[in-house]
Structures are given as structure tokens and as C-alpha cells.
Design an enzyme around this catalytic site. Structure first.
Site, mmCIF file in Angstrom:
data_model
loop_
_atom_site.group_PDB
_atom_site.id
_atom_site.type_symbol
_atom_site.label_atom_id
_atom_site.label_comp_id
_atom_site.label_asym_id
_atom_site.label_seq_id
_atom_site.Cartn_x
_atom_site.Cartn_y
_atom_site.Cartn_z
ATOM 1 N N ASP A 55 47.949 55.265 35.381
ATOM 2 C CA ASP A 55 47.143 54.321 35.799
ATOM 3 C C ASP A 55 47.774 52.993 36.571
ATOM 4 O OD1 ASP A 55 45.205 52.793 36.799
ATOM 5 O OD2 ASP A 55 44.035 52.536 34.954
ATOM 6 N N ASP A 262 45.377 52.905 43.559
ATOM 7 C CA ASP A 262 45.104 53.034 42.324
ATOM 8 C C ASP A 262 44.877 54.283 41.752
ATOM 9 O OD1 ASP A 262 44.049 52.555 39.783
ATOM 10 O OD2 ASP A 262 42.223 51.428 40.227
#
Ligand SMILES: *[C@@H]1O[C@H](CO)[C@@H](O)[C@H](O)[C@H]1NC(C)=O
Ligand SMILES: *[C@@H]1O[C@H](CO)[C@@H](O)[C@H](O)[C@H]1NC(C)=O
Ligand SMILES: *[C@@H]1O[C@H](CO)[C@@H](O)[C@H](O)[C@H]1NC(C)=O
Length: 400
Positions: A55, A262
Site C-alpha cells: 500500500d 495508491d
């Protein structure tokens, strides 16, 4: 006349470039149906394997955790909980790590509680969930024979904002690749394991599984074909700045929007001002080759007519999206970067209405769009880069 020459050689030797230091990990996963890409890390004493969702939108690495006092409220479907021992829990609130973690958290910085000065409590809110935990300190195995003690979170309370019955089971935790001192890569650099805070991922496209992740001074970046943009920190995320979105050369919405990369987001999100005209125009273009169908996977799906790949005609390219940043920097997205195969002949739009999840002012580029692309976050030179690549996994390799 030998000795002066040898002297010269000895002087030159230390100037030769040292070999790069990096670690490259295989990734497992896909956009659909898994919804994430994970890296397997061995953590704890004795070492246990955990699959961590990579992430780049999060600073903190954390594991689904069984806390000796707070117990555990794990994400749905978690199979493996990390269980810290008393020695692991000694990351105090006044520890510099705790201070910088708390400084990174949005909102008012909480004071160290008088009741529990011996723990570093945090609560983080993501687009789709919240996690609550305390920082711990434990061993992580980086590559064969190389272990380091690093600080990460024991997440004992995870809550999804919109739980759904078709949700795939969660990973065992999250590998925080965002910026900040508590970040995984920043800690490895501080420990001297790697020399550069650079991260790259290559997420395998739908017909493959996996891909790879590298951290450090990776010396195999393509020498041509990388597009670089200056890294602009936008709030909490990696961003190449503002861009306008175009479909086959036609601008979708008048204003530029901040774009963030992201890898923790499965899909790409655009605010409703862009989403509405984009879907209408895509329906018109895709309708020439595909028939709309309903499918439970995602809101907009199409079925292929016949067996030919409709968008592989290089002579008549259509359905090409471009993000245009300042200084003529362009990111080109082919149909494979936004159409997600969910069944043999059915593909769905991997771009969602950001306004549905409170994202009204920015474009979030998620895994769906970064497939078969090498994306590099270079915190040393302050730049972010991408290149088209066929992403496949391989065994862990390290050059340290
Ligand atoms: C983590 O553990 C290591 C080794 O026990 C220790 O040297 C280090 O100070 C600890 N770090 C924190 C932040 O507690
Ligand atoms: C991550 O760290 C950076 C740099 O310290 C900070 O600006 C940002 O707010 C942090 N993001 C999150 C999600 O905590
Ligand atoms: C996008 O989401 C917002 C907020 O839920 C909603 O008001 C809007 O109608 C949606 N737009 C489309 C085109 O679905």
C-alpha cells in the site's frame, strides 16, 4: 616504473561505483477477484509467514493482531494473527517513532496518555476501513539470512466501512510504502540495509498472477521508456500533480484534478464530475465492439462479441485514455488498464465513482490501472515514474 602505476590503481579503486543495494520480492494477487497484491514476509520469533497488502497510500505497516490486553477484532476472513510478546510491546509513547507516527496522522495530535505511557496507540482511517493498534518492535526477515528488527503496528481492531458479503478475505496485514519515518523503506534505509528510499511495483495483468515489488537502489530500471514526473506530495499521498483526462484526444472535464497513485486501492476512482461524462463516452466507444451486460462484480460491464480481442488493433486505436500533467508529461492508459476481465467473455470498467466513497476532488490511480506497468516512487530524487512492462513474478532476489 611499476610502483607509481600500482599506486594510481589503488587510488582509483575506491572510486569505482559500488553495486546497487535492493531487495526484489515476488507479488501474489490480482485485481479481480482477489482485489489486492500481497508480498509474503517472515516476521516474529520464531519467524512466521504473513501476506501483506502492498500500500503506497499508507505510512504504517501493520499486521492483523491478537493483543494480550485488547484482544482482536480482525478484518473479515483473516486466518493468521500476529501475537506480540511483552518484549515486542515496548515501543513507548515518548519514543521518536511514536512521535513521528502521531505527527503524520491527520487531525489533532493526541497527547501521550498518562495512563499508558508505555504504549504507542494509533488509529488510521483509510478510504474503505479504519484500523486501530499499537506499535510493536519485532524481527522481520528481508531475504535469505538477513533479519532486521523494525517497528510496525499490531492492528487489533479493523472495521470496514461498507462490509459486503462478497468481500474476498483480507490479507494478514498491510505493508506501508508511503512516506514518513515510520515507513518500512525509511526504516530499512535508516538501518543501512538499503541506500536509497526508492520503491517500485509491477502488477501483473489479468491473464497472469502476481508481479514484483522492489525497494532500494534497483539497477534494472528500463533505460528508455520511463516517463518521470516531479513528485508532489498531495496530502498524504504520492502524486505527480494535477492532470486533465482525455479519451481518444477529447478532454472529459474542463478542470485539472490532483492525481494520486495508491497501490492500496483496487480500482481507480474519479469524482462524479469526471465519472459521469467518462462513462457516457466510454459506453459509446466500447459499444462498437462490446455489448453491455449486467454483472455482480462491478457497475459497468460488457460482453465480447465473437472471439477477437476488440482493442488489439494497433492501426485503429480507440478507447485510449490519457492523463496530461504539466510540462507535457502524459500517462497513457490502454483498455487493459481500465477494463477488468471478470469472466471469460465479460469485462467491467475498473474506474469507479469516487464521490461514492467521499473522494470528490482527486483522481486515485489504483491497481486496476497500474497493471502491466512498472511504477517507481523515487523519494531520493523526488520523482515518480512509469513505463509499460509485462509484469511477472520471480523468486526473492537481493543485492545488499
Ligand atoms: C527495537 O528493538 C531493538 C532490539 O531489541 C532495540 O535496539 C530498539 O531500540 C527497539 N526500538 C524501539 C523503537 O523500541
Ligand atoms: C505519511 O508521512 C508523511 C511525511 O511525514 C506525512 O506528510 C503524511 O501525512 C503521512 N501520511 C499518513 C497517511 O499518515
Ligand atoms: C456518484 O456518487 C455520488 C455520491 O454518491 C452520486 O451523488 C452521483 O449520482 C454518482 N454519479 C454517478 C454518475 O453515478
Amino acid at each position: 616504473m611499476w610502483s607509481p602505476i600500482i599506486g594510481l590503481l589503488l587510488l582509483l579503486l575506491p572510486l569505482a561505483p559500488s553495486s546497487a543495494s535492493y531487495i526484489k520480492y515476488p507479488l501474489e494477487g490480482n485485481v479481480y477477484p482477489t482485489g489486492r497484491f500481497v508480498v509474503r514476509m517472515n516476521i516474529g520469533e520464531p519467524l512466521q509467514p504473513y501476506d501483506l497488502d502492498i500500500d503506497t497510500g499508507s505510512n504504517v505497516t501493520w499486521l492483523e493482531c491478537q493483543h494480550p490486553v485488547y484482544g482482536s477484532h480482525g478484518s473479515p476472513g483473516v486466518k493468521r494473527f500476529y501475537k506480540p510478546g511483552p518484549a515486542n510491546l515496548r515501543v513507548y509513547c515518548k519514543d521518536p517513532f511514536c512521535a513521528s507516527l502521531r505527527a503524520d496522522l491527520p487531525g489533532r495530535r493526541p497527547r501521550c496518555p498518562r495512563k499508558d505511557p508505555h504504549e504507542c496507540h494509533y488509529k488510521i482511517e483509510y478510504v474503505d476501513m479504519t484500523t486501530e493498534g499499537v506499535l510493536v518492535n519485532d524481527t522481520i526477515s528481508l531475504s535469505e539470512g538477513r533479519n532486521e528488527v523494525i517497528v510496525f503496528g499490531c492492528g487489533y481492531d479493523q472495521r470496514l466501512k461498507n462490509p459486503s458479503p462478497t468481500q474476498p478475505p483480507a490479507a494478514d496485514g498491510l505493508l506501508g510504502l508511503g512516506m514518513g519515518k515510520v515507513g518500512f523503506v525509511a526504516q530499512l534505509k535508516a538501518h543501512g540495509v538499503i541506500t536509497k528510499d526508492v520503491i517500485g511495483h509491477c502488477l501483473g495483468g489479468s491473464r497472469k498472477r502476481g508481479g514484483y515489488l522492489f525497494i532500494g537502489d534497483y539497477d534494472k530500471l528500463p533505460s528508455t521508456g520511463m516517463t518521470w514526473a516531479p513528485l508532489k506530495k498531495y496530502g498524504l499521498h504520492y502524486s505527480p500533480g494535477q492532470a486533465t483526462l482525455h479519451l481518444d484526444g477529447q478532454q472529459i472535464y474542463a478542470n485539472g484534478m490532483n492525481v494520486v497513485f495508491d497501490s492500496g486501492a483496487t480500482y481507480t476512482y474519479v469524482p462524479t464530475q469526471i465519472y459521469k461524462p467518462l462513462v457516457a463516452k466510454l459506453k459509446a466507444i466500447l459499444g462498437n465492439a462490446l455489448d453491455p451486460v449486467r454483472h455482480h462484480a462491478l457497475p459497468n460491464c460488457w460482453m465480447r462479441r465473437g472471439t477477437v480481442e476488440p482493442f488489439d488493433d494497433v492501426n485503429r486505436p480507440s478507447g485510449i485514455l490519457t492523463l496530461r500533467f504539466d510540462n507535457n508529461i502524459v500517462m497513457t492508459l490502454l483498455p487493459k488498464n481500465y477494463l477488468i476481465p471478470v469472466e471469460n467473455n465479460i469485462a467491467c470498467l475498473g474506474i469507479l465513482n469516487g464521490s461514492d466513497v467521499g473522494q470528490n476532488h482527486r483522481i486515485i490511480i489504483g491497481d486496476a490501472t497500474m497493471q502491466d506497468m512498472l511504477v517507481v516512487y523515487d523519494n531520493e530524487q523526488g520523482r515518480i515514474g512509469w513505463a509499460s512492462e509485462q509484469c511477472t513474478g520471480s523468486a526473492t532476489t537481493s543485492r545488499l
